[in-house]
Design a protein around this motif. Structure first.
Motif, short mmCIF file in Angstrom:
data_model
loop_
_atom_site.label_atom_id
_atom_site.label_comp_id
_atom_site.label_asym_id
_atom_site.label_seq_id
_atom_site.Cartn_x
_atom_site.Cartn_y
_atom_site.Cartn_z
N VAL A 109 42.49 56.54 67.92
CA VAL A 109 41.74 57.65 67.33
C VAL A 109 42.57 58.44 66.32
N ASN A 110 43.89 58.38 66.46
CA ASN A 110 44.78 59.06 65.52
C ASN A 110 45.23 58.11 64.42
N ALA A 111 45.39 58.63 63.23
CA ALA A 111 45.88 57.81 62.12
C ALA A 111 47.26 57.26 62.46
N PRO A 112 47.52 55.99 62.18
CA PRO A 112 48.84 55.42 62.45
C PRO A 112 49.87 55.96 61.46
N LEU A 113 51.14 55.71 61.76
CA LEU A 113 52.17 56.00 60.77
C LEU A 113 51.93 55.12 59.54
N PRO A 114 52.28 55.60 58.35
CA PRO A 114 52.17 54.74 57.17
C PRO A 114 52.98 53.46 57.36
N HIS A 115 52.39 52.35 57.00
CA HIS A 115 53.02 51.04 57.18
C HIS A 115 52.98 50.29 55.86
N LEU A 116 54.16 49.95 55.35
CA LEU A 116 54.30 49.14 54.15
C LEU A 116 54.67 47.73 54.59
N ALA A 117 53.78 46.77 54.34
CA ALA A 117 53.98 45.39 54.77
C ALA A 117 54.44 44.53 53.61
#
Length: 396
Positions: free
Chosen positions: A128-136
């Motif tokens: 329900v909470n936004a994840p940490l920003p993830h750069l793949a």
């Protein structure tokens, strides 16, 4: 279309030569300290050091977790998440193959939502909470994980590969630089290339396919079919690597919005129980599953056949050519079958019933044009064990 469709992608996609150089510029927009999730191969190749340098130039501090040594497990997720929390990182950057990317997806979600990663399977728990920003940042042209909202994590207690799909697992940014895939040896290029092709094919054959996914799946198939043998024989050919990277990216965007099918349902338990890397197990299974499914998806499979041999009028003939051509492609890339991989036949047969049940439980086979029963799936596993890629169709 009788119902609306959904098409999800990362917020930002950077692709093409030297797009890796933009990692710092993208990271600083989202935080000031990053955890790089990678492995020892990427460390030894210098990619992790290069990433840290680019981040530092942009004003982003970094920590590293390079413990991903095989298919992603809940142990890797726990270890990396602990390191992220101890070092107060605000961003996650995955650098490597699908195992690194899938591990990072899990970390990004758990960091803000908590719990055990298996809790999120089958939407038992929703992020329900936004994840940490993830750069793949993928370094192989195969999984397409940089553009999917799926992570596959092995439960080390049950030895089940948990397929988890929720929008929160979609990376924030995908950076697809073909320069990073040049280091892939031929056998990895072959396996990941057929893995990407299986993503595109299954997205196109899936019961959930729609016009947007069809567009990306067909384009991906064209890029991969045309270039995989070139990239396999000449790893330094940057044009082939670029086409492969773009094809894998497009295949990822296609299947995350249309679903994968029977190949993936079967490959996960093989990987969990016999530790066959995901790309290889998909490649080993693809021709046999296309053989099995052909009669139920003749028209769509014909479109694939015409990518190999344009101009064929008969859909039935073109569908047959699709199956034979994929088998020949696997043979030319020296894809092994399960026996040649070294799996003991007695041990394999003892696990066939569990693998079939686990495959059906994953949900992916339900999207296949032809849905097998438990008994049929057990027979398909047995057939795949010593499947010969160079022969004519095995299933009628």
């Amino acid at each position: 279309m009788e119902q609306f469709a959904v098409f999800r992608t990362p917020q930002t996609i950077l692709y093409g030569r030297n797009s890796f150089q933009q990692v710092g510029a993208e990271a600083i927009l989202r935080g000031k300290k990053a955890l790089i999730v990678s492995d020892h191969v990427m460390m030894n190749l210098g990619y992790v050091t290069e990433c840290q340098k680019l981040l530092k130039q942009a004003g982003v501090a970094s920590e590293c977790y390079t413990g991903v040594e095989s298919e992603p497990t809940d142990d890797y997720v726990s270890e990396a998440l602990g390191h992220l929390r101890e070092t107060s990182c605000e961003i996650v950057i995955s650098l490597g193959g699908g195992s690194c990317i899938d591990t990072a997806k899990a970390i990004a979600v758990l960091a803000t939502n908590g719990g055990y990663i298996g809790d999120y399977r089958a939407n038992r728990t929703n992020a329900v909470n936004a994840p940490l920003p993830h750069l793949a940042i993928p370094t192989t042209a195969g999984t397409g994980s940089e553009a999917t909202d799926v992570t596959v994590i092995t439960n080390t207690t049950t030895q089940v590969k948990m397929m988890i799909k929720q929008p929160a697992f979609m990376p924030t940014v995908a950076i697809v630089d073909p320069r990073l895939s040049v280091s892939s040896p031929p056998h990895v290029t072959a396996a990941t290339g057929i893995d990407a092709l299986s993503h595109a094919i299954e997205a196109y054959l899936s019961k959930k396919a729609h016009p947007m996914t069809d567009t990306f799946a067909l384009s991906a198939m064209k890029h991969l079919i045309d270039q995989v043998e070139i990239a396999y024989s000449d790893g330094e050919n940057i044009e082939a690597r670029e086409a492969m990277s773009l094809g894998a990216l497009q295949a990822g965007m296609a299947f995350t919005n249309a679903s994968v099918c029977l190949v993936h349902g079967m490959s996960r338990p093989i990987g969990a129980l016999f530790h066959v890397p995901h790309g290889y197990s998909n490649a080993m299974l693809l021709p046999a599953v296309l053989d099995y499914s052909k009669a139920s998806c003749t028209n769509r499979l014909a479109d694939l056949g015409r990518l190999f041999q344009p101009g064929i009028q008969s859909n039935e003939e073109a569908a047959g050519i699709a199956v034979v051509s994929v088998k020949r492609l696997c043979a030319s890339l020296n894809i092994p079958n399960l026996k040649e991989w070294g799996i003991d036949e007695t041990a394999f047969n003892k696990k066939v019933s569990k693998m079939a049940a686990d495959a059906l439980d994953s949900g992916s086979p339900a999207q296949n044009p032809r849905l097998p029963t438990q008994a049929e799936l057990e027979e398909l596993f047995k057939l795949s064990y010593n499947y010969q890629f160079t022969t004519e169709a095995n299933i009628r």
